[in-house]
Design an enzyme around this catalytic site. Sequence first.
Site, PDB file in Angstrom:
ATOM      1  CB  SER A 163       4.923  -7.213  -5.619  1.00 44.58           C
ATOM      2  OG  SER A 163       4.510  -8.206  -6.522  1.00 44.58           O
TER       3      SER A 163
ATOM      4  CG  HIS B 253       4.761  -5.479  -1.031  1.00 40.82           C
ATOM      5  ND1 HIS B 253       6.088  -5.294  -1.322  1.00 40.82           N
ATOM      6  CD2 HIS B 253       4.414  -6.647  -1.615  1.00 40.82           C
ATOM      7  CE1 HIS B 253       6.512  -6.307  -2.049  1.00 40.82           C
ATOM      8  NE2 HIS B 253       5.522  -7.143  -2.238  1.00 40.82           N
TER       9      HIS B 253
ATOM     10  CG  ASN C  63       9.707  -6.842  -4.754  1.00 38.84           C
ATOM     11  OD1 ASN C  63      10.350  -7.734  -4.220  1.00 38.84           O
ATOM     12  ND2 ASN C  63       8.393  -6.865  -4.835  1.00 38.84           N
TER      13      ASN C  63
ATOM     14  CD  GLU D  31       8.296  -2.400   0.143  1.00 35.63           C
ATOM     15  OE1 GLU D  31       7.761  -3.334  -0.472  1.00 35.63           O
ATOM     16  OE2 GLU D  31       9.376  -1.914  -0.207  1.00 35.63           O
TER      17      GLU D  31
END
Length: 283
Positions: free
Chosen positions: A119, A140, A190, A152
């Site tokens: 991440s 991800h 994020n 992701e």
Amino acid sequence: MEISTIGVVGCGIMGSGIAQISAQAGYEVFLSEINEDTLEKGISSIENSLAKLVEKGRIKPDEKLGAMSRIKGVIDINEFAVCNLIIEAATEKIDLKRSIFNDLDKICPQQTILATNTSSVSVIDVANATNRLERVLGMHFFNPVPVMKLLEVVKTVATSDDTIKTAVAFGKSVGKTVIIAKNTPAFIVNRLAVPFILSAIRMLESGVATKEDIDTGVTLGLNHPMGPLTLADFIGLDTLYYLARGAYEDTGDPIWIPPILLKDMVSAGWFGCKTGRGFYIYK
Ligand code: 3HC
């Protein structure tokens, strides 16, 4: 490309979740750890998670047995040579990830796809430890992996369209909805969530409200399942801090500056749920 055998490097919370959903979807899974103890812990956490699904009647006992029989725990990463897709879920340290990718590149046939579940690390900086830039990407997942519906997929400047197509097909086959992001700091989710959490920490730091009221405001006012400070503890304050610091170094954008309170809590070893103390205390 046909995928039948998956390798998962690291069986912490993310790696064991990825191994579990892959085995449930019918893939043969090689799961690696650095020692027998950690490997055993990871595999028994998968067994417990599947046992809960059996208890709730979500899966049949023989589906649990089938999934467990498809997971092979290994210490020697050379066994990954038979995998078509390998997902690395090791600690978020760039040197460690580069060394794993460099080893995998030597061990695996040229067509094997190598993915990182990072991440916070730039995917291309991991990819360039290999000689197969076009077959390296980010995949991800979100915690808890068996529950969260999103994957992701992260495309670097060098990732081929075929690699992305295969990763998207794999994600769908394990029950995820897939979104695709360019290899930019924090990708899509994020990039939105972390500045939001950092704002909540700054709000607490400057005494605007209590942690409970900030969390209640977000759970009841925005209908999020967890308030931002509870979520920060759940993600891990160390993970959050390194992610924010890395994004700030890459972009210079002040929204990423880690609040002093977060830095101090990480220095104190208060990483959230996993250490028993973060914004809240955990048993
Ligand atoms: N593994 C498997 N299943 C789990 C689980 C786990 N670790 N934790 C909870 N569950 C299951 C429960 O068994 C339950 O299943 P059921 O509905 O079939 O009975 C269901 O999830 C709901 O759990 P609970 O009733 O115990 O508790 P909640 O309703 O509070 O849900 C939660 C727990 C799913 C974790 C929910 O609070 C939530 O969605 N929180 C937000 C999680 C989130 O935002 N994750 C993303 C973090 S960011 C990230 O991962 C990216 C990284 O790069 C930082």
